[in-house]
Design a protein around this motif. Structure first.
Motif, short mmCIF file in Angstrom:
data_model
loop_
_atom_site.label_atom_id
_atom_site.label_comp_id
_atom_site.label_asym_id
_atom_site.label_seq_id
_atom_site.Cartn_x
_atom_site.Cartn_y
_atom_site.Cartn_z
N GLU A 499 0.84 -1.19 0.00
CA GLU A 499 0.00 0.00 0.00
C GLU A 499 0.88 1.25 0.00
O GLU A 499 2.05 1.21 0.38
CB GLU A 499 -0.91 0.01 1.24
CG GLU A 499 -1.95 -1.10 1.24
CD GLU A 499 -2.87 -1.01 2.44
OE1 GLU A 499 -2.67 -0.08 3.27
OE2 GLU A 499 -3.75 -1.87 2.58
N LYS A 500 0.28 2.39 -0.39
CA LYS A 500 1.01 3.66 -0.42
C LYS A 500 1.39 4.10 0.99
O LYS A 500 0.70 3.78 1.97
CB LYS A 500 0.13 4.76 -1.04
CG LYS A 500 -0.14 4.62 -2.51
CD LYS A 500 -0.97 5.80 -2.98
CE LYS A 500 -1.25 5.72 -4.47
NZ LYS A 500 -2.04 6.91 -4.93
N LEU A 501 2.48 4.85 1.06
CA LEU A 501 2.86 5.47 2.33
C LEU A 501 2.03 6.74 2.53
O LEU A 501 1.74 7.46 1.56
CB LEU A 501 4.35 5.86 2.31
CG LEU A 501 5.38 4.73 2.35
CD1 LEU A 501 6.78 5.32 2.25
CD2 LEU A 501 5.26 3.91 3.63
N THR A 502 1.69 7.03 3.75
CA THR A 502 0.99 8.28 4.05
C THR A 502 1.90 9.27 4.77
O THR A 502 1.63 10.46 4.80
CB THR A 502 -0.25 8.01 4.92
OG1 THR A 502 0.16 7.30 6.10
CG2 THR A 502 -1.27 7.18 4.16
N ASP A 503 2.98 8.76 5.34
CA ASP A 503 3.97 9.60 6.02
C ASP A 503 5.36 9.17 5.58
O ASP A 503 5.58 8.03 5.15
CB ASP A 503 3.88 9.45 7.55
CG ASP A 503 2.57 10.01 8.10
OD1 ASP A 503 2.31 11.19 7.85
OD2 ASP A 503 1.85 9.23 8.75
N SER A 504 6.30 10.10 5.70
CA SER A 504 7.68 9.76 5.36
C SER A 504 8.21 8.70 6.33
O SER A 504 7.75 8.60 7.47
CB SER A 504 8.56 11.01 5.40
OG SER A 504 8.55 11.57 6.70
N VAL A 505 9.18 7.92 5.89
CA VAL A 505 9.72 6.82 6.68
C VAL A 505 11.20 6.68 6.37
O VAL A 505 11.65 7.05 5.28
CB VAL A 505 8.95 5.51 6.37
CG1 VAL A 505 9.17 5.09 4.93
CG2 VAL A 505 9.34 4.39 7.32
N ASN A 506 11.97 6.18 7.33
CA ASN A 506 13.39 6.00 7.00
C ASN A 506 13.58 4.74 6.16
O ASN A 506 12.78 3.79 6.22
CB ASN A 506 14.29 6.04 8.25
CG ASN A 506 14.22 4.79 9.11
OD1 ASN A 506 14.25 3.68 8.63
ND2 ASN A 506 14.12 5.00 10.42
N ALA A 507 14.63 4.74 5.38
CA ALA A 507 14.87 3.68 4.41
C ALA A 507 15.05 2.32 5.08
O ALA A 507 14.70 1.28 4.52
CB ALA A 507 16.08 4.02 3.55
N LEU A 508 15.61 2.30 6.30
CA LEU A 508 15.84 1.04 6.99
C LEU A 508 14.52 0.34 7.30
O LEU A 508 14.41 -0.89 7.20
CB LEU A 508 16.63 1.28 8.28
CG LEU A 508 17.19 0.04 8.97
CD1 LEU A 508 18.25 -0.61 8.10
CD2 LEU A 508 17.79 0.39 10.33
N GLU A 509 13.50 1.11 7.68
CA GLU A 509 12.19 0.53 7.96
C GLU A 509 11.59 -0.07 6.69
O GLU A 509 10.98 -1.13 6.72
CB GLU A 509 11.26 1.59 8.55
CG GLU A 509 11.54 1.93 9.99
CD GLU A 509 11.40 0.73 10.91
OE1 GLU A 509 10.42 -0.02 10.76
OE2 GLU A 509 12.29 0.53 11.76
N LEU A 510 11.75 0.65 5.57
CA LEU A 510 11.24 0.12 4.31
C LEU A 510 11.92 -1.18 3.92
O LEU A 510 11.30 -2.09 3.37
CB LEU A 510 11.45 1.15 3.19
CG LEU A 510 10.40 2.25 3.03
CD1 LEU A 510 10.76 3.14 1.84
CD2 LEU A 510 9.01 1.64 2.81
N LEU A 511 13.22 -1.27 4.21
CA LEU A 511 14.00 -2.45 3.83
C LEU A 511 13.52 -3.71 4.55
O LEU A 511 13.75 -4.83 4.07
CB LEU A 511 15.48 -2.21 4.11
CG LEU A 511 16.46 -3.25 3.55
CD1 LEU A 511 16.36 -3.34 2.04
CD2 LEU A 511 17.88 -2.92 3.97
N LYS A 512 12.85 -3.55 5.67
CA LYS A 512 12.37 -4.72 6.41
C LYS A 512 11.23 -5.43 5.69
O LYS A 512 10.90 -6.57 6.03
CB LYS A 512 11.92 -4.29 7.82
CG LYS A 512 13.08 -3.84 8.70
CD LYS A 512 12.60 -3.38 10.07
CE LYS A 512 13.79 -2.91 10.92
NZ LYS A 512 13.37 -2.41 12.25
N ARG A 513 10.66 -4.78 4.69
CA ARG A 513 9.58 -5.42 3.92
C ARG A 513 10.20 -6.46 2.98
O ARG A 513 11.22 -6.20 2.33
CB ARG A 513 8.80 -4.37 3.14
CG ARG A 513 8.22 -3.30 4.05
CD ARG A 513 7.30 -2.36 3.33
NE ARG A 513 6.81 -1.32 4.24
CZ ARG A 513 5.76 -0.55 4.00
NH1 ARG A 513 5.08 -0.68 2.87
NH2 ARG A 513 5.39 0.37 4.88
#
Length: 625
Positions: A499-513
């Motif tokens: 799903e789309k992001l609604t708030d900015s996030v750090n790249a490390l959190e995204l990498l956990k996907r």
């Protein structure tokens, strides 16, 4: 008179690693081989690596061994296995050029300082007061040393078998050492009789590859050794092919079982459960309509193809019919017929975890003489025997790898604790902590240890430290990089099913996907993360929770390995131990409570009694002091 500090008997994969590691530590070493021309020979499959085995090669490299370097240089194809599974079971396998491999190993040995290569046959050991003092050659000549490492492979009292035809000789009917195992038996070592085999080799030009399935390698840069900077380009790698047995093949085999060496009573040894002959496969897996066969090149200098999975000892005329029943092999010409080989090995329960004999002091053993199968298992043992020989010479403690530190540790612990009645093969399922024992992290597990031992080149260690720094810097970069929803990140997420992001996030959190990688995120980062570093970060970040959990479990289960058992402990004097437990403890002489707990026949109640005995002993010693 001491001629050498260490004598290594045997020039196979175990002997090579043992001789090189001792010589590289400035220990005067002699390697004795029946034939210098056959040092480093691959008598069976022309490949290195595979599940668990490939990780062992990485471990050998991390500890300063040679196998990974030579495998990379002489490989015809590189392939990563189990890429659709988790990192705990991924492994590299290379198709080797068997001629180039042994040539490179021979050159390495012959040019190594502190190492003398001798072509001769050892028929007996010099033993005084149960301490080995050297070796005796066939002509009676004696060579003296402080330590002897036996790595005789399948050459002790070996015979080749095709049906009821039995011929004395090692692989390919090379000379065999008949007297050596008898002399070991006379000195109190228990001798096992084991069996292995090899499939037929067929002429490449007689195969119709259009009827088989192409098996290409992996297109990415992959290798065993961290010292390797270049590999054979993908477009120049040699393909393998897959075909299968069928009803006709099975008919020829099953109708002639009584003519197989194994089923006719000619074989007295026990064959490998996890690398069985095709006859054994059909008997054990009757419900399978077909079995995989891989067609693998042996060398650019040879015109032969190896049929992986088709080991047999059936008569030549039956082998002809079997081969011609396979799709693509209807017109195949057999250049070398398959055969079984039977040989002597020693009971590994008579070894210490250092691979030194419990019966004969200063005698180390490594490889198939210890009941294992496979080049990689042999090389890993050879390296460990060599390291512990050095430690013994220098008065240092034994170097023992634990089960959560290396597959080599799993293998040796299995051998000296559980023993084996058949050729032992490493499998990922043998490791309780396989997520910790990955292909990608062998350097992190073992290079610090190798640096402390002095077995690792300084430039390799510096390269390792730089790599670790890059991984840490990469993780920090990801953690510090905020990715805004205003960019194209949502397009990427949607394309990957998120799903789309609604708030900015750090790249490390995204990498956990699961589906997101460092490569996906590179355009959003202020600086470059190298591809190989990025892949390492991917694994460590995505599996962080599982890895942490595995480490906690390992710490709990292996705590008992820190509780040492005195060498002189008298198990017969300890009350309430079970009869079987007492017998097994006396035979195996475990060095820790943890090792004792893994012995078959030693019950949890026996371990509790042992722990209580140690506590009482400690209290008594404390009060006396």
């Amino acid at each position: 008179m001491i001629d050498y500090e260490v004598i290594v008997v045997g020039g196979g994969h175990a002997g090579i690693e043992a001789a090189l590691i001792t010589a590289r530590q400035n220990v005067k070493t002699a390697l004795i081989s029946l034939s210098i021309e056959n040092i480093g020979k691959m008598p069976c499959n022309p490949s290195i690596g595979g599940p668990a085995k490939g990780i062992v090669v990485r471990e050998i490299d991390a500890l300063g061994g040679q196998m990974g370097i030579t495998s990379d240089i002489t490989a015809l194809q590189f392939k990563v296995l189990n890429t659709n599974k988790g990192p705990g079971v991924r492994a590299l396998r290379v198709q080797s050029d068997k001629i180039a491999y042994k040539r490179h190993m021979q050159k390495t040995l012959l040019n190594q300082d502190n190492l003398t290569v001798i072509e001769n046959m050892v028929t007996e050991l010099i033993i005084e007061d149960n301490i080995v003092k050297g070796v005796i050659f066939e002509d009676g000549t004696k060579l003296y040393s402080k330590i002897v490492i036996l790595t005789t492979g399948t050459y002790m009292s070996a015979v080749n078998m095709i049906s009821d035809e039995v011929t004395v000789g090692g692989p390919d009917l090379e000379p065999t050492t008949n007297r050596l195992s008898e002399s070991l038996k006379e000195r109190g070592l228990t001798i096992l009789r084991l069996k292995t085999g090899t499939p037929p080799r067929i002429l490449r030009d007689s195969i119709d590859f259009s009827k088989a399935e192409l098996q290409p390698g992996t297109q990415d840069f992959v290798c065993f050794s961290h010292q390797t900077k270049e590999i054979l380009p993908f477009d120049k790698q040699v393909p393998c092919y897959l075909t299968h047995t069928n009803d006709e093949t099975h008919h020829y085999i099953l109708d002639n079982l009584d003519r197989s060496s194994m089923y006719s009573g000619v074989v007295t040894g026990i064959g490998p459960r996890y690398c069985p002959s095709i006859e054994d496969k059909l008997v054990r897996f009757k419900d399978k309509p077909r079995h995989q066969l891989f067609l693998e090149p042996e060398s650019l200098e040879l015109d032969t193809i190896y049929i992986q999975g088709f080991s047999t000892s059936l008569p030549r005329e039956i082998q002809e019919k079997m081969v011609k029943s396979i799709p693509g092999l209807e017109n195949a010409v057999i250049k070398n017929y398959a055969y079984a080989i039977e040989y002597d090995a020693i009971d590994p329960l008579q070894m210490k975890p250092s691979l030194e004999s419990m019966v004969i002091k200063n005698l180390f053993t490594a490889g198939q003489i210890n009941g294992t199968s496979g080049y990689e298992e042999a090389a890993g043992q050879g390296l460990m025997a060599g390291i512990n020989a050095i430690n013994k010479l220098k008065g240092r403690p034994d170097f023992i790898l634990k089960r959560d530190e290396a597959y080599i540790g799993v293998m040796i612990d299995d051998l000296v604790t559980k023993g084996t009645k058949e050729p032992y093969r490493l499998l990922t399922s043998r490791a309780e902590f396989r997520l910790l024992l990955r292909h990608d992290n062998a350097d992190q597990r073992l290079m610090e240890k190798a640096h402390e031992l002095g077995t690792l080149k300084e430039e390799v260690y510096q390269d390792y430290q730089e790599r670790m720094q890059k991984i840490n810097d990469g993780k920090k970069l990801l953690e510090q990089t905020k990715i805004s929803v205003n960019g194209t990140i949502n397009d990427l997420l949607i394309s990957l099913g998120y799903e789309k992001l609604t708030d900015s996030v750090n790249a490390l959190e995204l990498l956990k996907r699961p589906s997101i990688t460092c490569e996906n995120l590179q355009e959003y980062l202020p600086s470059i993360i190298e591809p190989l570093i990025g892949k390492q970060i991917d694994i460590e970040v995505k599996y962080e929770g599982y890895i942490t959990k595995a480490k906690k479990e390992a710490k709990k289960l292996l705590a008992m390995d820190n509780v040492k058992l005195p060498e002189e402990i008298d198990y017969d004097s300890i009350k309430n131990l079970s009869l079987e437990g007492r017998q097994k403890l006396n035979k195996i002489r475990p060095i820790t409570i943890g090792q004792a707990s893994r012995i078959s026949g030693v019950d949890p109640s026996d371990i509790a009694i042992l722990a209580m005995h140690l506590e009482q002993r400690h209290r008594k010693e404390t009060s006396e002091n």
